[in-house]
Design a protein around this motif. Sequence first.
Motif, PDB file in Angstrom:
ATOM      1  N   SER A 185      34.914 -12.102  37.644  1.00  0.00           N
ATOM      2  CA  SER A 185      35.710 -10.944  38.052  1.00  0.00           C
ATOM      3  C   SER A 185      37.026 -11.439  38.629  1.00  0.00           C
ATOM      4  CB  SER A 185      34.957 -10.119  39.096  1.00  0.00           C
ATOM      5  OG  SER A 185      34.610 -10.929  40.201  1.00  0.00           O
ATOM      6  N   ALA A 186      38.007 -10.544  38.625  1.00  0.00           N
ATOM      7  CA  ALA A 186      39.290 -10.907  39.225  1.00  0.00           C
ATOM      8  C   ALA A 186      39.172 -10.997  40.737  1.00  0.00           C
ATOM      9  CB  ALA A 186      40.357  -9.890  38.825  1.00  0.00           C
ATOM     10  N   PRO A 233      26.693 -14.106  38.350  1.00  0.00           N
ATOM     11  CA  PRO A 233      26.393 -13.001  37.430  1.00  0.00           C
ATOM     12  C   PRO A 233      27.400 -11.875  37.595  1.00  0.00           C
ATOM     13  CG  PRO A 233      24.381 -13.795  38.444  1.00  0.00           C
ATOM     14  CD  PRO A 233      25.513 -14.481  39.154  1.00  0.00           C
ATOM     15  N   TYR A 234      27.804 -11.303  36.472  1.00  0.00           N
ATOM     16  CA  TYR A 234      28.871 -10.305  36.454  1.00  0.00           C
ATOM     17  C   TYR A 234      28.336  -8.917  36.754  1.00  0.00           C
ATOM     18  CZ  TYR A 234      32.876  -7.620  34.695  1.00  0.00           C
ATOM     19  OH  TYR A 234      33.940  -6.761  34.574  1.00  0.00           O
ATOM     20  N   MET A 235      29.019  -8.237  37.696  1.00  0.00           N
ATOM     21  CA  MET A 235      28.740  -6.833  38.018  1.00  0.00           C
ATOM     22  C   MET A 235      27.304  -6.622  38.489  1.00  0.00           C
ATOM     23  SD  MET A 235      31.567  -5.028  37.584  1.00  0.00           S
ATOM     24  CE  MET A 235      31.106  -3.313  37.279  1.00  0.00           C
ATOM     25  N   LYS A 236      26.756  -7.582  39.232  1.00  0.00           N
ATOM     26  CA  LYS A 236      25.396  -7.441  39.756  1.00  0.00           C
ATOM     27  C   LYS A 236      25.383  -7.196  41.262  1.00  0.00           C
ATOM     28  CE  LYS A 236      23.362  -7.929  35.808  1.00  0.00           C
ATOM     29  NZ  LYS A 236      22.466  -9.028  35.438  1.00  0.00           N
ATOM     30  N   GLY A 237      26.558  -7.109  41.864  1.00  0.00           N
ATOM     31  CA  GLY A 237      26.636  -6.776  43.273  1.00  0.00           C
ATOM     32  C   GLY A 237      26.629  -7.979  44.193  1.00  0.00           C
ATOM     33  N   MET A 238      27.007  -7.733  45.449  1.00  0.00           N
ATOM     34  CA  MET A 238      27.132  -8.805  46.431  1.00  0.00           C
ATOM     35  C   MET A 238      25.789  -9.454  46.745  1.00  0.00           C
ATOM     36  SD  MET A 238      28.510  -8.657  50.381  1.00  0.00           S
ATOM     37  CE  MET A 238      30.081  -7.941  49.916  1.00  0.00           C
ATOM     38  N   GLU A 239      24.748  -8.660  46.918  1.00  0.00           N
ATOM     39  CA  GLU A 239      23.458  -9.222  47.294  1.00  0.00           C
ATOM     40  C   GLU A 239      22.981 -10.250  46.293  1.00  0.00           C
ATOM     41  OE1 GLU A 239      18.860  -7.763  48.248  1.00  0.00           O
ATOM     42  OE2 GLU A 239      20.459  -6.284  48.060  1.00  0.00           O
ATOM     43  N   THR A 240      23.119  -9.938  45.006  1.00  0.00           N
ATOM     44  CA  THR A 240      22.731 -10.884  43.953  1.00  0.00           C
ATOM     45  C   THR A 240      23.649 -12.091  43.956  1.00  0.00           C
ATOM     46  OG1 THR A 240      21.777  -9.154  42.571  1.00  0.00           O
ATOM     47  CG2 THR A 240      22.471 -11.179  41.465  1.00  0.00           C
ATOM     48  N   ALA A 241      24.950 -11.855  44.066  1.00  0.00           N
ATOM     49  CA  ALA A 241      25.924 -12.941  43.973  1.00  0.00           C
ATOM     50  C   ALA A 241      25.693 -14.028  45.010  1.00  0.00           C
ATOM     51  CB  ALA A 241      27.335 -12.380  44.104  1.00  0.00           C
ATOM     52  N   ILE A 242      25.372 -13.630  46.240  1.00  0.00           N
ATOM     53  CA  ILE A 242      25.286 -14.616  47.315  1.00  0.00           C
ATOM     54  C   ILE A 242      23.864 -15.097  47.571  1.00  0.00           C
ATOM     55  CG2 ILE A 242      27.330 -13.614  48.388  1.00  0.00           C
ATOM     56  CD1 ILE A 242      25.564 -12.385  50.523  1.00  0.00           C
ATOM     57  N   ARG A 243      22.869 -14.488  46.904  1.00  0.00           N
ATOM     58  CA  ARG A 243      21.476 -14.807  47.215  1.00  0.00           C
ATOM     59  C   ARG A 243      21.147 -16.297  47.091  1.00  0.00           C
ATOM     60  NH1 ARG A 243      16.555 -14.030  44.186  1.00  0.00           N
ATOM     61  NH2 ARG A 243      17.658 -12.880  42.561  1.00  0.00           N
ATOM     62  N   THR A 275      34.828  -4.200  28.789  1.00  0.00           N
ATOM     63  CA  THR A 275      35.198  -3.818  27.436  1.00  0.00           C
ATOM     64  C   THR A 275      34.797  -4.924  26.467  1.00  0.00           C
ATOM     65  OG1 THR A 275      37.384  -4.868  27.354  1.00  0.00           O
ATOM     66  CG2 THR A 275      37.252  -2.702  28.428  1.00  0.00           C
ATOM     67  N   SER A 276      35.077  -4.682  25.195  1.00  0.00           N
ATOM     68  CA  SER A 276      34.771  -5.679  24.166  1.00  0.00           C
ATOM     69  C   SER A 276      35.566  -6.970  24.360  1.00  0.00           C
ATOM     70  CB  SER A 276      35.061  -5.100  22.773  1.00  0.00           C
ATOM     71  OG  SER A 276      36.421  -4.670  22.696  1.00  0.00           O
ATOM     72  N   ALA A 277      36.655  -6.898  25.132  1.00  0.00           N
ATOM     73  CA  ALA A 277      37.461  -8.098  25.368  1.00  0.00           C
ATOM     74  C   ALA A 277      36.825  -9.027  26.388  1.00  0.00           C
ATOM     75  CB  ALA A 277      38.859  -7.703  25.842  1.00  0.00           C
ATOM     76  N   PHE A 278      35.870  -8.520  27.184  1.00  0.00           N
ATOM     77  CA  PHE A 278      35.349  -9.314  28.292  1.00  0.00           C
ATOM     78  C   PHE A 278      34.601 -10.569  27.843  1.00  0.00           C
ATOM     79  CE2 PHE A 278      31.533 -10.315  30.800  1.00  0.00           C
ATOM     80  CZ  PHE A 278      32.147 -10.864  31.923  1.00  0.00           C
ATOM     81  N   MET A 279      33.594 -10.399  26.993  1.00  0.00           N
ATOM     82  CA  MET A 279      32.694 -11.510  26.703  1.00  0.00           C
ATOM     83  C   MET A 279      33.386 -12.713  26.068  1.00  0.00           C
ATOM     84  SD  MET A 279      29.683 -12.525  27.339  1.00  0.00           S
ATOM     85  CE  MET A 279      28.754 -11.039  27.718  1.00  0.00           C
ATOM     86  N   VAL A 302      40.928 -13.094  32.276  1.00  0.00           N
ATOM     87  CA  VAL A 302      39.841 -12.417  31.570  1.00  0.00           C
ATOM     88  C   VAL A 302      40.051 -10.900  31.547  1.00  0.00           C
ATOM     89  CG1 VAL A 302      37.355 -11.906  31.613  1.00  0.00           C
ATOM     90  CG2 VAL A 302      38.167 -14.242  32.015  1.00  0.00           C
ATOM     91  N   HIS A 303      40.487 -10.331  32.654  1.00  0.00           N
ATOM     92  CA  HIS A 303      40.456  -8.874  32.808  1.00  0.00           C
ATOM     93  C   HIS A 303      41.814  -8.183  32.733  1.00  0.00           C
ATOM     94  CE1 HIS A 303      36.226  -8.857  33.908  1.00  0.00           C
ATOM     95  NE2 HIS A 303      36.471  -9.887  34.700  1.00  0.00           N
ATOM     96  N   GLU A 304      42.894  -8.933  32.659  1.00  0.00           N
ATOM     97  CA  GLU A 304      44.211  -8.316  32.758  1.00  0.00           C
ATOM     98  C   GLU A 304      44.432  -7.242  31.688  1.00  0.00           C
ATOM     99  OE1 GLU A 304      44.654 -12.172  34.945  1.00  0.00           O
ATOM    100  OE2 GLU A 304      43.508 -11.372  33.271  1.00  0.00           O
TER     101      GLU A 304
END
Length: 315
Positions: free
Chosen positions: A74-75, A49-59, A284-288, A99-101
Amino acid sequence: MTADVWLPIAADEIDGLPGASASGLTYRFWDGGPDFPADPADCAFYVVPYMKGMETAIRPLTAMGSLRVVQTLSAGVDHVTPGLGDVPAGVALCNARGVHEASTAELALGLVLASLRGIPGFVRGQDREEWRAGFYPALADRSVLIVGYGSIGAAIEDRLAPFECARVMRVARSARTTERGPVHALGDLPALLPEADVVILSTPLAPDTHHLANAAFLARMKDGALLVNVARGPVVDTKALLAEVESRRITAALDVTDPEPLPAGHPLWHAPGVLISPHVGGSTSAFMPRAKRLIAEQVARFAAGEELRNVVLTT
């Protein structure tokens, strides 16, 4: 036998995913909520999940015994690597290169221009109906140092090209030569920093870049220089930065901070010469559309047994 693919975007919203019946994949939607969509033990391909933090990412990682791929959106992958000690051997960790450049480079340039040309002061002046005329620094004829010359650093240089900079210097972990000129190693920073009017940080967060911009680094920057951080907050030593900006010797533009989110009452909020944006380099709008294309391509490669893109490491 099927394998689960966990996606933070609903599968029916991603064009180009392999069909479930033909590929043997079962798509599960999980955007970081409290309940898992299925047994993590059946997950073979995990899109974080994007931008949900480390705790969520590794749970879920400790229970993903069948895992073969972890794909970030994420990059950087520093929010995932602490949990990789619990996954099986041979898991490929892939980042979101491509994705993010564009978005991050846009913001980096925007922060540079806004800071040099005094845009925050103009906004405050407009609020107070004050006409703040005068001479302001320009980007033209300035020397810029990009620290972290990967795909994002190169995209930043792409956007600097029309602004008639006097010089663009590049630094990465190891030296190399590009069509644009040399890329220096991190060890060359002490010699390069005094030559730069603008220093842009776009390096990943790793043990060798944690507090890279420390007191010694900042002291090497020339008087009046601008530090821009679009990397990760802990790349900069916040205490050391505060000492420099509060003395008004240098200025800073920060899309990322340490701590983050920056809490109310933190001295960075009102430090002189500091412009803060709330970690929106990639949001940004370019992300999705770009994220969806990456997911579809990676899952298709996985289903076909082909080599994955953007592999950062294999456990």
